[in-house]
Design a protein around this motif. Structure first.
Motif, PDB file in Angstrom:
ATOM      1  N   ALA A 573      13.786   5.486 -30.053  1.00  0.00           N
ATOM      2  CA  ALA A 573      13.832   4.056 -29.725  1.00  0.00           C
ATOM      3  C   ALA A 573      12.425   3.518 -29.546  1.00  0.00           C
ATOM      4  N   LYS A 574      12.278   2.243 -29.786  1.00  0.00           N
ATOM      5  CA  LYS A 574      10.982   1.600 -29.613  1.00  0.00           C
ATOM      6  C   LYS A 574      10.591   1.623 -28.142  1.00  0.00           C
ATOM      7  N   PHE A 575       9.322   1.932 -27.850  1.00  0.00           N
ATOM      8  CA  PHE A 575       8.851   2.028 -26.469  1.00  0.00           C
ATOM      9  C   PHE A 575       8.962   0.671 -25.771  1.00  0.00           C
ATOM     10  N   GLN A 576       9.544   0.691 -24.593  1.00  0.00           N
ATOM     11  CA  GLN A 576       9.697  -0.535 -23.811  1.00  0.00           C
ATOM     12  C   GLN A 576       8.919  -0.386 -22.505  1.00  0.00           C
ATOM     13  N   PRO A 577       7.751  -0.988 -22.391  1.00  0.00           N
ATOM     14  CA  PRO A 577       6.917  -0.809 -21.193  1.00  0.00           C
ATOM     15  C   PRO A 577       7.457  -1.594 -20.000  1.00  0.00           C
ATOM     16  N   TRP A 578       7.132  -1.086 -18.810  1.00  0.00           N
ATOM     17  CA  TRP A 578       7.417  -1.833 -17.598  1.00  0.00           C
ATOM     18  C   TRP A 578       6.392  -2.952 -17.467  1.00  0.00           C
ATOM     19  N   LYS A 579       6.803  -4.063 -16.892  1.00  0.00           N
ATOM     20  CA  LYS A 579       5.876  -5.170 -16.665  1.00  0.00           C
ATOM     21  C   LYS A 579       5.096  -4.944 -15.369  1.00  0.00           C
ATOM     22  N   ARG A 580       4.072  -5.751 -15.165  1.00  0.00           N
ATOM     23  CA  ARG A 580       3.288  -5.672 -13.937  1.00  0.00           C
ATOM     24  C   ARG A 580       3.843  -6.678 -12.922  1.00  0.00           C
ATOM     25  N   PHE A 581       3.836  -6.276 -11.637  1.00  0.00           N
ATOM     26  CA  PHE A 581       4.275  -7.193 -10.591  1.00  0.00           C
ATOM     27  C   PHE A 581       3.352  -8.406 -10.520  1.00  0.00           C
ATOM     28  N   THR A 582       3.937  -9.574 -10.313  1.00  0.00           N
ATOM     29  CA  THR A 582       3.119 -10.750 -10.039  1.00  0.00           C
ATOM     30  C   THR A 582       2.746 -10.743  -8.558  1.00  0.00           C
ATOM     31  N   LYS A 583       1.807 -11.592  -8.200  1.00  0.00           N
ATOM     32  CA  LYS A 583       1.374 -11.680  -6.805  1.00  0.00           C
ATOM     33  C   LYS A 583       2.532 -12.081  -5.898  1.00  0.00           C
ATOM     34  N   LYS A 584       3.355 -13.003  -6.392  1.00  0.00           N
ATOM     35  CA  LYS A 584       4.494 -13.456  -5.599  1.00  0.00           C
ATOM     36  C   LYS A 584       5.519 -12.340  -5.398  1.00  0.00           C
ATOM     37  N   GLN A 585       5.758 -11.546  -6.452  1.00  0.00           N
ATOM     38  CA  GLN A 585       6.698 -10.436  -6.330  1.00  0.00           C
ATOM     39  C   GLN A 585       6.208  -9.400  -5.320  1.00  0.00           C
ATOM     40  N   LEU A 586       4.912  -9.111  -5.354  1.00  0.00           N
ATOM     41  CA  LEU A 586       4.346  -8.148  -4.398  1.00  0.00           C
ATOM     42  C   LEU A 586       4.469  -8.656  -2.967  1.00  0.00           C
ATOM     43  N   GLU A 587       4.316  -9.957  -2.792  1.00  0.00           N
ATOM     44  CA  GLU A 587       4.459 -10.535  -1.455  1.00  0.00           C
ATOM     45  C   GLU A 587       5.881 -10.336  -0.924  1.00  0.00           C
ATOM     46  N   VAL A 588       6.875 -10.541  -1.793  1.00  0.00           N
ATOM     47  CA  VAL A 588       8.270 -10.354  -1.390  1.00  0.00           C
ATOM     48  C   VAL A 588       8.506  -8.902  -0.970  1.00  0.00           C
ATOM     49  N   ILE A 589       8.003  -7.971  -1.769  1.00  0.00           N
ATOM     50  CA  ILE A 589       8.187  -6.541  -1.462  1.00  0.00           C
ATOM     51  C   ILE A 589       7.459  -6.172  -0.175  1.00  0.00           C
ATOM     52  N   ASP A 590       6.210  -6.629  -0.026  1.00  0.00           N
ATOM     53  CA  ASP A 590       5.428  -6.305   1.180  1.00  0.00           C
ATOM     54  C   ASP A 590       6.081  -6.886   2.432  1.00  0.00           C
ATOM     55  N   ASN A 591       6.618  -8.099   2.320  1.00  0.00           N
ATOM     56  CA  ASN A 591       7.289  -8.707   3.470  1.00  0.00           C
ATOM     57  C   ASN A 591       8.503  -7.890   3.894  1.00  0.00           C
ATOM     58  N   PHE A 592       9.240  -7.377   2.898  1.00  0.00           N
ATOM     59  CA  PHE A 592      10.399  -6.537   3.204  1.00  0.00           C
ATOM     60  C   PHE A 592       9.968  -5.252   3.906  1.00  0.00           C
ATOM     61  N   VAL A 593       8.951  -4.583   3.385  1.00  0.00           N
ATOM     62  CA  VAL A 593       8.471  -3.328   3.985  1.00  0.00           C
ATOM     63  C   VAL A 593       7.947  -3.588   5.400  1.00  0.00           C
ATOM     64  N   ASP A 594       7.176  -4.663   5.592  1.00  0.00           N
ATOM     65  CA  ASP A 594       6.640  -4.980   6.925  1.00  0.00           C
ATOM     66  C   ASP A 594       7.760  -5.265   7.913  1.00  0.00           C
ATOM     67  N   ARG A 595       8.805  -5.963   7.439  1.00  0.00           N
ATOM     68  CA  ARG A 595       9.921  -6.285   8.325  1.00  0.00           C
ATOM     69  C   ARG A 595      10.658  -5.007   8.738  1.00  0.00           C
ATOM     70  N   CYS A 596      10.871  -4.108   7.786  1.00  0.00           N
ATOM     71  CA  CYS A 596      11.510  -2.828   8.103  1.00  0.00           C
ATOM     72  C   CYS A 596      10.651  -2.007   9.061  1.00  0.00           C
ATOM     73  N   ASP A 597       9.357  -2.020   8.821  1.00  0.00           N
ATOM     74  CA  ASP A 597       8.415  -1.268   9.656  1.00  0.00           C
ATOM     75  C   ASP A 597       8.437  -1.781  11.092  1.00  0.00           C
ATOM     76  N   ALA A 598       8.437  -3.104  11.208  1.00  0.00           N
ATOM     77  CA  ALA A 598       8.414  -3.710  12.544  1.00  0.00           C
ATOM     78  C   ALA A 598       9.706  -3.460  13.305  1.00  0.00           C
ATOM     79  N   ASN A 599      10.825  -3.336  12.599  1.00  0.00           N
ATOM     80  CA  ASN A 599      12.107  -3.081  13.256  1.00  0.00           C
ATOM     81  C   ASN A 599      12.332  -1.608  13.567  1.00  0.00           C
ATOM     82  N   THR A 600      11.498  -0.736  13.014  1.00  0.00           N
ATOM     83  CA  THR A 600      11.663   0.705  13.226  1.00  0.00           C
ATOM     84  C   THR A 600      10.696   1.247  14.274  1.00  0.00           C
ATOM     85  N   TYR A 601       9.413   0.878  14.160  1.00  0.00           N
ATOM     86  CA  TYR A 601       8.367   1.444  15.015  1.00  0.00           C
ATOM     87  C   TYR A 601       7.925   0.431  16.069  1.00  0.00           C
ATOM     88  N   ALA A 602       7.599   0.954  17.266  1.00  0.00           N
ATOM     89  CA  ALA A 602       7.148   0.087  18.353  1.00  0.00           C
ATOM     90  C   ALA A 602       5.730  -0.401  18.132  1.00  0.00           C
TER      91      ALA A 602
END
Length: 791
Positions: A573-602
């Motif tokens: 099959a023809k190679f199908q590359p993954w795209k690069r995250f946009t700045k906005k997408q990274l912000e959404v992911i980072d916000n999710f990780v930070d929220r999980c982190d804050a709810n888990t660790y004191a």
């Protein structure tokens, strides 16, 4: 005298005589009455499968045509001079049509009750409700009109409804059937329909010859003129007829006479989309495969007319690709086949954040594998939440996922998910691993009489695939109810780790999915002793052979707990590359990780990546770093009651499907799939800082879509083997045992139907009887009477 036939149920091929006595016996039958009301309830509740099953158990009358031999054959039906009007499909609401008809009859009769003379004058013989709540009328034809269609148009016009809309399909088919209902739903019935003299005169469906209408818009024995344009249709630079000849040779040539009809059917299905579903072009480019050309053309008309997809059959598509036809302008469906792979499944709904970001950057073939890969990773991050399931047992975000594909097809993307989302967890784990290393160094440098440091009970969230059972239980205890996680990029590695140190962890993994307690008891002071509650997420990838070998035992509880999926084969099959995250997408992911982190660790991680490495230089740092002990917050309990109706409705739908097909695997797997769906809903809840009605709707749609796909993938992998195993161990058991036990020693087919309705059994009665005979638990006394032979 009128002649009518009826079928005992939808699947019957041969009809029986329907006279007044038989008709009234049917409409007064208790089994018909109970089936009607159960079907109405199912229809009003939106339970389509249950409604169709119940309706299919009702007898069916054939009012419009009959055949002396009793065989239901469209081409040989003789008109009865009666016809049906079905109001279910009118563009006016059924209630409006009913009201207008009643008004018409009352106006003519100038009374507040049905007037038999008016009804008879208008030709009405039966006026009743349908199982879906609609209206159907049986009317006697008159000489004034030559076709059923003209009769319908005249009859509707009497009500002043000239724009009634399209007439129902019953006008085109003399063999069309009508479900018989209980007497309570029959608003008007004239018994003379069975005894009145009928003046037979020519009548057709819509004014055309019956033979012409039966086969479509053209007569089946008229072959159109084949032009050069049709013969010379091209796919790329090659004639389609030459490709068809190559395909026939690839399939082993034209089969023997008995198989030619089926072979030609498949040939048409393969090529019809390349010919834009035009039967003339299909007939022009395909070899005749011998036989009558008129019949071959009739096949082309029939199959092209029923075409409702733009997709080319997959095997044929792959053959075209291998032979270099993929890039042709004429073959647009070919170019979009891989891009449209999701169309084979239910369309994907709107996704929650994080899921949406990752699915937007991955190739089309990796969308569902990415979702499956995210489950254990995001389940570990959202380990701080708990919720009660529909049985009020507390659930956590535990997931086991397995992604498989041939070598070199991109399974390694799973590590990318872990690297991006678990960055902070990795930092904490490294710090705590250093604490253990420093403790080990300190212990080794002490003399025999010197007291060393106490063993540091550190929290390590990411476990390697190979570890000892005591070490695993010790770390689970130190994690204080938060999930550990393992990524095994090869199933074989995980299998070795499962049996390392002579311990078999199969029971441990099943316990982990259920969040139950697990432990061991030894007198030795050097190993772990005690019970811990296990919270563990697993992400596996592997090749087909290794995965199938690891999950070879389909009775093992792991096969129902795992979310498994296949990456579409990327070989050639023809190679199908993954795209690069946009700045906005990274912000959404980072916000999710930070929220999980804050709810888990004191307290957050207060050092840069890699800074912790400085602490491995000297043991003196050990005493200074109390901050390495990460305090944890209490777990949060979320109210997910609003998701229960979605889960329960899906469970019932799948129960009905499994029951109708008697698919034991589907019935077994659907239960744990529903639990996975509920846990997914809990993870999705954490994707937003605040969940309101809009977010709940997105979660419900996504959970339902995931459960459908997860069950489909599980059954594709394990379903056949599981059913074969169950059938082999149930050689002496009885299918539908509770139904069997509820029947008397001698029973009739009607008794069985009544019990099916009462117990909500949706399998066909004919199939149940067949299986009981095969199990040798009943013997047939006569046509509709049976005797039980098993206590």
């Amino acid at each position: 005298m009128s002649k009518f036939r009826y079928l005992s149920r939808k699947t019957d091929k041969t009809s029986k005589e329907l006279n007044q006595e038989v008709f009234e016996k049917i409409i007064d039958s208790e089994s018909v009455k109970s089936t009607c009301y159960e079907a109405r309830k199912a229809f009003e509740a939106g339970e389509k499968d249950r409604y169709d099953m119940l309706k299919g158990n009702l007898p069916l009358a054939m009012w419009q045509g009959y055949n002396e031999k009793g065989v239901r054959d469209k081409a040989k039906q003789t008109p009865t001079q009666y016809f049906m009007i079905d109001i279910d499909h009118a563009k006016y609401p059924t209630e409006y049509i009913w009201r207008e008809f009643v008004k018409f009859v009352m106006k003519k009769a100038d009374k507040e009750e049905w007037d038999a003379e008016v009804m008879k004058a208008t030709g009405v013989r039966i006026f009743r409700q349908t199982p879906s709540g609609g209206t159907r009328i049986i009317v006697k034809a008159t000489k004034n009109f030559a076709s059923i269609q003209e009769h319908q148009e005249w009859f509707i016009g009497m009500w002043g409804l000239s724009d009634y809309g399209d007439l129902d399909g019953v006008v085109y088919d003399f063999s069309r059937t009508d479900y018989l209902v209980c007497r309570e739903w029959i608003k008007y019935y004239d018994p003379s329909i069975f005894t009145e003299e009928v003046d037979f005169f020519p009548i057709t469906r819509d004014g055309k010859e019956a033979k012409d209408v039966a086969s479509g818009s053209e007569s089946s024995d008229k072959i159109p003129e084949i032009t050069d344009e049709m013969r010379n249709l091209k796919l790329g630079n090659k004639l389609v007829r030459e490709i068809a000849e190559e395909w026939v040779q690839y399939q082993g040539g034209v089969p023997v006479d008995g198989q030619r009809h089926a072979f030609y059917n498949e040939l048409i299905k393969n090529f019809r989309n390349l010919c834009e579903s035009d039967p003339r072009y299909v007939f022009a480019v395909l070899p005749l495969c011998e036989g009558d050309p008129a019949k071959r053309y009739s096949q082309c008309v029939s199959i092209c007319k029923s075409n409702n997809t733009s997709m080319i059959p997959k095997d044929f598509y792959m053959w075209l690709v291998r032979n270099g036809y993929k890039e042709s302008k004429k073959a647009a469906p070919l170019r979009t086949y891989l891009e449209s792979e999701e169309k084979e499944h239910e369309p994907m709904p709107k996704l929650p954040p994080v899921f949406r970001e990752f699915c937007n950057i991955c190739p089309p073939d990796f969308v569902y594998p990415t979702i499956v890969g995210l489950l254990p990773v995001m389940g570990t991050l959202t380990s701080y939440v708990r919720a009660d399931y529909i049985d009020y047992v507390e659930q956590s975000t535990t997931f086991f996922s397995c992604i498989w594909a041939p070598p070199g097809c991109g399974k390694s993307f799973a590590k990318r998910l872990v690297d991006i989302l678990m960055k902070k967890i990795k930092v904490r784990d490294e710090i705590n691993n250093i604490r253990e290393q420093l403790w080990l160094i300190d212990t080794r440098t002490k003399g025999d009489n010197e007291k060393g440091q106490d063993l540091p009970h550190v929290m390590v969230r990411i476990m390697p695939a190979i570890n000892s059972l005591p070490e695993f239980l010790e770390k689970m205890r130190d994690n204080q109810g938060f999930h550990m996680f393992t990524l095994a990029e090869e199933v074989d590695t995980f299998k070795k780790g499962s049996s390392s140190g002579g311990a078999d962890k199969s029971d441990l993994f099943r316990t982990a999915w259920d969040n139950s307690e697990y432990g061991q008891s030894f007198k030795s002071a050097s190993t772990f002793k005690g019970m811990v509650k296990v919270y563990y997420n697993i992400l596996l990838t592997g090749t087909p052979g290794a995965v199938k070998k690891y999950y070879s035992n389909v009775e093992d509880g792991m096969v129902t707990r795992i979310s498994i999926c296949e990456i579409e084969n990327q070989q050639f099959a023809k190679f199908q590359p993954w795209k690069r995250f946009t700045k906005k997408q990274l912000e959404v992911i980072d916000n999710f990780v930070d929220r999980c982190d804050a709810n888990t660790y004191a307290s957050p991680v207060d050092m840069e990546d890699g800074e912790y490495q400085s602490y491995s230089n000297s043991s003196k740092n050990y005493d200074e770093n109390v901050k390495w002990k990460f305090a944890l917050k209490a777990k949060q309990h979320i109210n997910m009651d609003w998701l229960f109706p979605t889960i329960l409705q899906w469970l019932e739908e799948k129960r009905i499907e499994a029951s109708v097909d008697y698919n034991q695997a589907a019935d077994t797997f659907r239960r744990r799939t529903a639990v996975k769906g509920f846990r997914l809903g809990l993870v999705c809840y954490c994707c937003w800082a605040k969940v309101q009605e809009r977010e709940r709707t997105i979660i419900k749609d996504f959970v339902r879509w995931f459960m459908n796909r997860d069950l489909e993938e599980s059954l594709k992998m394990f379903g056949e083997a599981y059913n074969n195993l169950q059938n082999s161990v149930q050689e002496n058991a009885t299918h539908h045992n509770s139904l069997y036990q509820s029947l008397p020693e001698q029973f009739t087919r009607v008794d069985l139907i009544n019990q099916c309705v009462k117990q909500g059994v949706h399998s066909k009665v004919k199939v149940i009887i067949y299986r009981w005979k095969a199990d040798k638990v009943i013997e047939q006394l006569d046509k509709d009477h049976f005797k039980k032979t098993k206590k």
